[in-house]
Design a protein around this motif. Structure first.
Motif, short mmCIF file in Angstrom:
data_model
loop_
_atom_site.label_atom_id
_atom_site.label_comp_id
_atom_site.label_asym_id
_atom_site.label_seq_id
_atom_site.Cartn_x
_atom_site.Cartn_y
_atom_site.Cartn_z
N ASP A 1 11.07 33.97 40.70
CA ASP A 1 11.81 34.02 39.45
C ASP A 1 12.44 32.66 39.17
N TRP A 2 11.68 31.80 38.48
CA TRP A 2 12.15 30.45 38.22
C TRP A 2 13.34 30.42 37.27
N THR A 3 13.41 31.39 36.37
CA THR A 3 14.55 31.43 35.44
C THR A 3 15.86 31.62 36.20
N ARG A 4 15.84 32.55 37.14
CA ARG A 4 17.03 32.79 37.96
C ARG A 4 17.34 31.58 38.83
N ILE A 5 16.30 31.00 39.47
CA ILE A 5 16.51 29.87 40.37
C ILE A 5 17.07 28.67 39.62
N LEU A 6 16.44 28.33 38.48
CA LEU A 6 16.90 27.17 37.72
C LEU A 6 18.28 27.42 37.11
N GLY A 7 18.58 28.67 36.77
CA GLY A 7 19.92 28.99 36.28
C GLY A 7 20.98 28.76 37.34
N ASN A 8 20.67 29.18 38.57
CA ASN A 8 21.62 28.94 39.68
C ASN A 8 21.78 27.45 39.98
N VAL A 9 20.65 26.72 39.92
CA VAL A 9 20.71 25.27 40.16
C VAL A 9 21.54 24.58 39.08
N ALA A 10 21.32 24.96 37.82
CA ALA A 10 22.10 24.37 36.72
C ALA A 10 23.57 24.69 36.86
N GLY A 11 23.87 25.91 37.35
CA GLY A 11 25.27 26.28 37.54
C GLY A 11 25.98 25.40 38.55
N GLU A 12 25.25 24.91 39.55
CA GLU A 12 25.85 24.03 40.55
C GLU A 12 26.29 22.70 39.94
N LEU A 13 25.66 22.29 38.84
CA LEU A 13 25.99 21.01 38.22
C LEU A 13 27.42 20.98 37.69
N ILE A 14 27.95 22.14 37.30
CA ILE A 14 29.31 22.17 36.74
C ILE A 14 30.25 23.00 37.60
N ALA A 15 29.85 23.33 38.81
CA ALA A 15 30.67 24.18 39.68
C ALA A 15 31.95 23.46 40.11
N PRO A 16 33.03 24.21 40.39
CA PRO A 16 34.26 23.59 40.89
C PRO A 16 34.05 22.82 42.19
N THR A 17 33.19 23.35 43.06
CA THR A 17 32.91 22.65 44.32
C THR A 17 32.28 21.29 44.06
N THR A 18 31.36 21.22 43.09
CA THR A 18 30.73 19.96 42.73
C THR A 18 31.77 18.98 42.21
N ALA A 19 32.70 19.46 41.38
CA ALA A 19 33.77 18.60 40.87
C ALA A 19 34.67 18.10 41.99
N ALA A 20 34.99 19.00 42.93
CA ALA A 20 35.87 18.61 44.04
C ALA A 20 35.23 17.54 44.90
N TYR A 21 33.95 17.69 45.22
CA TYR A 21 33.27 16.69 46.03
C TYR A 21 33.09 15.38 45.27
N ALA A 22 32.86 15.45 43.96
CA ALA A 22 32.78 14.23 43.17
C ALA A 22 34.10 13.48 43.22
N LEU A 23 35.20 14.22 43.12
CA LEU A 23 36.53 13.59 43.17
C LEU A 23 36.79 12.99 44.55
N ALA A 24 36.41 13.71 45.60
CA ALA A 24 36.59 13.17 46.95
C ALA A 24 35.76 11.91 47.15
N ALA A 25 34.54 11.89 46.59
CA ALA A 25 33.69 10.71 46.70
C ALA A 25 34.25 9.54 45.90
N ILE A 26 34.91 9.83 44.78
CA ILE A 26 35.57 8.76 44.02
C ILE A 26 36.68 8.12 44.87
N GLY A 27 37.45 8.96 45.56
CA GLY A 27 38.48 8.42 46.45
C GLY A 27 37.87 7.59 47.57
N LEU A 28 36.77 8.08 48.15
CA LEU A 28 36.09 7.32 49.20
C LEU A 28 35.50 6.02 48.63
N ASN A 29 35.12 6.05 47.37
CA ASN A 29 34.61 4.85 46.72
C ASN A 29 35.67 3.75 46.65
N VAL A 30 36.92 4.17 46.44
CA VAL A 30 38.02 3.19 46.46
C VAL A 30 38.15 2.59 47.86
#
Length: 328
Positions: free
Chosen positions: A2-31
């Motif tokens: 079921d590619w529709t379900r799989i790609l929907g879940n993958v797309a959901g990870e792009l805006i997930a809170p966990t993704t945002a949290a890790y992006a923010l942590a990586a920004i701090g590590l970038n400093v």
């Protein structure tokens, strides 16, 4: 499959809170690493302190803004305690000290002596500290669908958490962009390239390193707050693996870039979700069980980190000239 379900879940990870949290942590590590050349392997410690500071103060009755200040203050104190005796160290020595410091924070958090405060190894339940944050939401109760994405408006894994999380990420990106193009940021880059040369120009290298350590730690503490919004505060979930994932995200997107950490976090979590989802549909249980597919996904992450360091250490958006991978 079921590619529709799989790609929907993958797309959901792009805006997930966990993704945002890790992006923010990586920004701090970038400093720390991208701008200053500090090999900090204790970013999870800053995140855990931020999460504990926010959760404990909220449980004690503090409003959201005061709890956020406590989270920031906790990371500042930790950065000072960590940085004062260690920032004269370079390279591998600093990496060893920082990873040990983060482990000390985790072990203290799970200590039974602090069960009443931190919950020990069981942690702090999410429903004990999320109410005041959710009460700030202007969104109505219920669920909202935007295209393929449908989430609750105000629950733990909600649109409200996503809006706040990604807003903080964008503000952090703006801050880093301004700092990278400021005299302060140029001094940090000079320290990354040759701190002895910067010292010879009369700059206080130690003070600049401390400022960078504090700033990156503050950003990481806010990442810790966002990270625990969809879940509980559990010390073992913020251990050594978390730091290595943040490093993978930074190196994937590109160190010393503004949007590299954001791109790296999105690709990291979306790709990991894709590997797991496809593996569960394609690989039969007789070959690999579901929990083994989960482990296989993390094996791919480890291999990816090794290949990045070997063949493209500058990442997708980075410039190899900007990467201080061989800090003395």
């Amino acid at each position: 499959m079921d590619w529709t379900r799989i790609l929907g879940n993958v797309a959901g990870e792009l805006i997930a809170p966990t993704t945002a949290a890790y992006a923010l942590a990586a920004i701090g590590l970038n400093v720390h690493f991208g701008l200053t050349g500090l090999l900090n392997f204790g970013q999870a410690g800053f995140m855990l302190l931020g999460a504990y500071g926010f959760a404990i103060s909220t449980i004690a009755g503090f409003p959201v803004w005061a709890s956020a200040l406590v989270a920031v203050a906790s990371s500042i104190v930790f950065a000072l305690i960590l940085g004062i005796p260690t920032l004269k160290l370079r390279g591998d020595y600093l990496a060893i000290v920082t990873i040990a410091a983060a482990e000390i924070v985790r072990i203290i958090g799970r200590s039974t002596a602090l069960t009443d405060l931190t919950g020990a190894s069981s942690g702090l339940r999410g429903d004990s500290y999320k109410a005041t944050f959710q009460d700030l939401s202007p969104l109505p109760d219920g669920r909202t669908a935007l295209g393929p994405f449908e989430y609750s408006n105000n629950a733990s894994d909600s649109w409200w958490v996503r809006i706040v999380g990604w807003a903080v990420v964008l503000l952090a990106c703006l801050l880093v962009w301004r700092l990278m193009n400021s005299p302060w940021g140029r001094v940090l880059k000079g320290i990354r390239e040759d701190e002895d040369a910067v010292r010879s120009l009369g700059k206080n290298v130690y003070a600049y390193k401390m400022q960078a350590l504090v700033l990156g730690g503050v950003i990481a503490s806010l990442a810790g707050v966002i990270y625990v919004m969809p879940r509980a505060v559990q010390p073992d979930s913020m251990g050594r693996p978390m730091t290595f994932w943040v490093w993978t995200i930074l190196l994937l997107g590109g160190a010393a870039t503004v949007f590299g950490p954001v791109l790296g976090s999105m690709l990291f979590w979306a790709t990991l979700m894709l590997i797991k989802a496809v593996g569960r549909d394609v690989i039969p249980d007789t070959v690999m069980r579901s929990e083994q597919i989960e482990q296989f996904g993390w094996i791919v992450v480890g291999v990816t980190l090794m290949l990045l360091v070997i063949f493209r250490p500058q990442g997708i958006l980075g410039d190899k000239k900007e990467l201080a991978i061989n800090v003395r």
